[in-house]
Design an enzyme around this catalytic site. Structure first.
Site, PDB file in Angstrom:
ATOM      1  N   HIS A 183       6.708   1.472  -5.655  1.00  0.00           N
ATOM      2  CA  HIS A 183       7.425   0.555  -4.762  1.00  0.00           C
ATOM      3  C   HIS A 183       6.448  -0.398  -4.065  1.00  0.00           C
ATOM      4  O   HIS A 183       6.582  -1.625  -4.151  1.00  0.00           O
ATOM      5  CB  HIS A 183       8.213   1.363  -3.727  1.00  0.00           C
ATOM      6  N   GLU A 184       5.452   0.182  -3.417  1.00  0.00           N
ATOM      7  CA  GLU A 184       4.470  -0.672  -2.720  1.00  0.00           C
ATOM      8  C   GLU A 184       3.676  -1.494  -3.741  1.00  0.00           C
ATOM      9  O   GLU A 184       3.294  -2.618  -3.463  1.00  0.00           O
ATOM     10  CB  GLU A 184       3.545   0.172  -1.839  1.00  0.00           C
TER      11      GLU A 184
ATOM     12  N   HIS B  98       5.535  -4.617  -4.344  1.00  0.00           N
ATOM     13  CA  HIS B  98       5.305  -5.567  -3.237  1.00  0.00           C
ATOM     14  C   HIS B  98       3.922  -6.212  -3.388  1.00  0.00           C
ATOM     15  O   HIS B  98       3.748  -7.409  -3.176  1.00  0.00           O
ATOM     16  CB  HIS B  98       5.355  -4.831  -1.898  1.00  0.00           C
TER      17      HIS B  98
ATOM     18  N   GLU C 296      11.714  -7.449  -1.619  1.00  0.00           N
ATOM     19  CA  GLU C 296      12.293  -6.146  -1.947  1.00  0.00           C
ATOM     20  C   GLU C 296      12.731  -6.106  -3.408  1.00  0.00           C
ATOM     21  O   GLU C 296      12.693  -5.057  -4.046  1.00  0.00           O
ATOM     22  CB  GLU C 296      13.456  -5.859  -0.991  1.00  0.00           C
TER      23      GLU C 296
HETATM   24 ZN    ZN Z   1      10.053  -2.290   0.254  1.00  0.00          ZN
END
Ligand code: ZN
Length: 499
Positions: free
Chosen positions: A268-269, A272, A298
């Site tokens: 997830h990170e 980003h 996101e």
């Molecule tokens: Zn996030």
């Protein structure tokens, strides 16, 4: 003149980078007794940043290019520069719209509220938090008045996180998403029950921490995270932060029991971070060097986390290697059991632990309640019941107390109203981007299966990351995917994957 303004912005970005470094260290390495000094350090840098953002000199330079009252360009600029100045002006307005005493009062209330919220949640006592929530709502309404809006004051707050997006844009999108997810939830629950599927009890497992770290690092590398321009560390709450164009940090959290925790947060990170690493380096510090919006941000983390890594094809190709990496813990767990476990759907009260499907309903509920709070159509004392009723309506579960209910999230106590919708908008965008990737790469599933991620990363670099704030989130998705922003792709994806 524009050159001089850009230099000012780059100076501010340097100071912001120092602040991010200080906050990162606070979460990753800082010894506990350093907290007061660190607060002082961050506070001092923040005041310098604020002084620069609101300085007379900056205002005068900007007024040579754009009318500060009407927002009309008043210099001869080409299209790109004019757009850049408009974005700089929007930021300047936001930094200068709120009177200093309001900002001071706001941060006083927020800082106190967060303490009170923590206590209220621990003690399961909404009455304790209610007067603070009341104040926060009042301050946010006031903030909306200072910022200005059309239609609903909620639009002014929304614009802070998802520029250009309004209640009239979101209402139909969320209505479609809510009805679809509610319906799908009932179907999936029936199917899971018929098949006798149960949630896997991760507490019964024990994973080696170093093995989890190594596997995650390997995946980050495969995704194309540039370790010469960033690094990963550990923190209690995983996050991504940018110190400079060539220094992007991610953190992860490792659980001894739930092996998906570290994996999910790393990916997830990582999503980003790929976005931050993919922004145009030369534009760093200016709006063109910044992410388009929170929802687009996101969309990048979710795309990698849910569409790519938490997919059946990914695990078809990677499960054996994963088993080996964390051996012997998963040696006797079959791929099907594992995949069923990581995609098991179960309504719960806790948003941050929710599955992909019910997550959308958690967001929808918060959005509906926030709108009512800001429009003044609900009393604060009625909020716990409103919250519980919505959980029952959408998910068929009812919180037993306010700690499980209205006191769930830190956001409102932190003054963040209008932030929640960006999570679901991000998911809708991720779904639409994934469909576009399917068209771009006819062998996409094979690529995911074999971990051939580089073409995906490069495509995202080119079509999404490099845009910066040249377009709004909605414009970007529509120009890249050729489709209007909608919940259709998300619903289709959830149905195909989970049903
Ligand atoms: Zn996030």
């Amino acid at each position: 003149m524009l050159k001089s303004i850009i230099q000012d912005l780059k100076d501010i970005a340097t100071l912001s980078g120092i602040n991010s470094l200080l906050s990162w260290d606070q979460e990753v390495y800082m010894p506990p007794h350093a907290i007061d000094a660190r607060g002082e350090q961050i506070g001092q840098i923040s005041s310098i940043i604020h002084a620069k953002q609101t300085s007379v000199a900056f205002k005068e330079k900007l007024s040579k290019l754009i009318d500060l009252d009407t927002g009309k360009i008043n210099a001869s600029l080409d299209e790109s520069d004019a757009k850049l100045v408009e974005e700089i002006y929007k930021d300047w307005r936001k930094h200068n719209a709120l009177p200093a005493d309001f900002v001071a009062e706001y941060s006083r209330v927020v800082s106190k509220s967060q303490h009170v919220w923590q206590k209220a949640r621990n003690e399961n006592n909404f009455e304790l938090f209610a007067p603070y929530l009341e104040k926060i709502i009042a301050l946010n309404k006031q903030k909306a008045n200072y910022l200005g809006y059309t239609e609903s004051p909620y639009n002014a707050l929304l614009d802070e996180y998802e520029p250009g997006m309004t209640v009239s844009d979101i209402d139909p999108l969320f209505a479609e998403m809510g009805a679809g997810c509610k319906d799908l939830l009932q179907k999936i629950q029936r199917k899971q029950a018929d098949a006798g599927r149960k949630k896997l009890d991760w507490d019964a497992f024990d994973f080696d921490e170093a093995a989890q770290w190594d596997f995650g690092m390997g995946l980050l590398e495969t995704m194309g995270f540039d370790f010469d321009r960033g690094r990963q560390d550990k923190s209690t709450h995983p996050f991504t932060t940018t110190f400079a164009a060539n220094d992007i940090r991610v953190t992860t959290r490792i659980s001894k029991h739930n092996v998906m925790e570290a994996l999910s947060s790393t990916i997830h990170e990582g999503g980003h971070a790929l976005y931050e690493q993919g922004l145009p380096v030369a534009d760093f510090g200016t709006p063109f060097g910044e992410a388009t919006s929170l929802a687009v941000h996101e969309s990048q983390s979710r795309l990698w986390e849910n569409w790519i890594v938490k997919s059946k094809v990914f695990w078809d190709g990677h499960y054996t290697a994963f088993q080996k990496a964390v051996s012997p813990t998963l040696d006797t767990v079959s791929l099907d059991t594992f995949f069923n476990a990581i995609t098991y759907i179960q309504p719960s009260f806790i948003r941050v632990e929710a599955d992909e499907l019910t997550y959308q309903l958690h967001i929808l509920i918060r959005y509906e309640i926030e709108k009512e709070m800001i429009n003044g159509t609900v009393n604060v004392s009625d909020l716990p019941t409103l919250w519980d009723d919505k959980y029952e309506f959408y998910m068929g579960i009812r919180p037993e107390n306010s700690a499980e209910g209205i006191l769930q999230d830190v956001h409102w106590s932190a003054g963040l109203i209008g932030y929640f919708p960006t999570y679901s908008l991000g998911n809708m965008m991720a779904a639409q981007l994934y469909e576009t990737l399917e068209n771009e790469f006819p062998n996409l599933t094979t690529m995911i299966k074999t971990g051939d991620f580089l073409p995906i990363k490069l495509w995202l670099n080119k079509h999404v990351h490099s845009v910066g704030r040249r377009q709004s989130g909605r414009q970007l998705i529509e120009s890249v995917t050729g489709q209007n922003l909608s919940a259709i792709a998300l619903l289709k994806y959830l149905e195909e994957k989970l049903l």
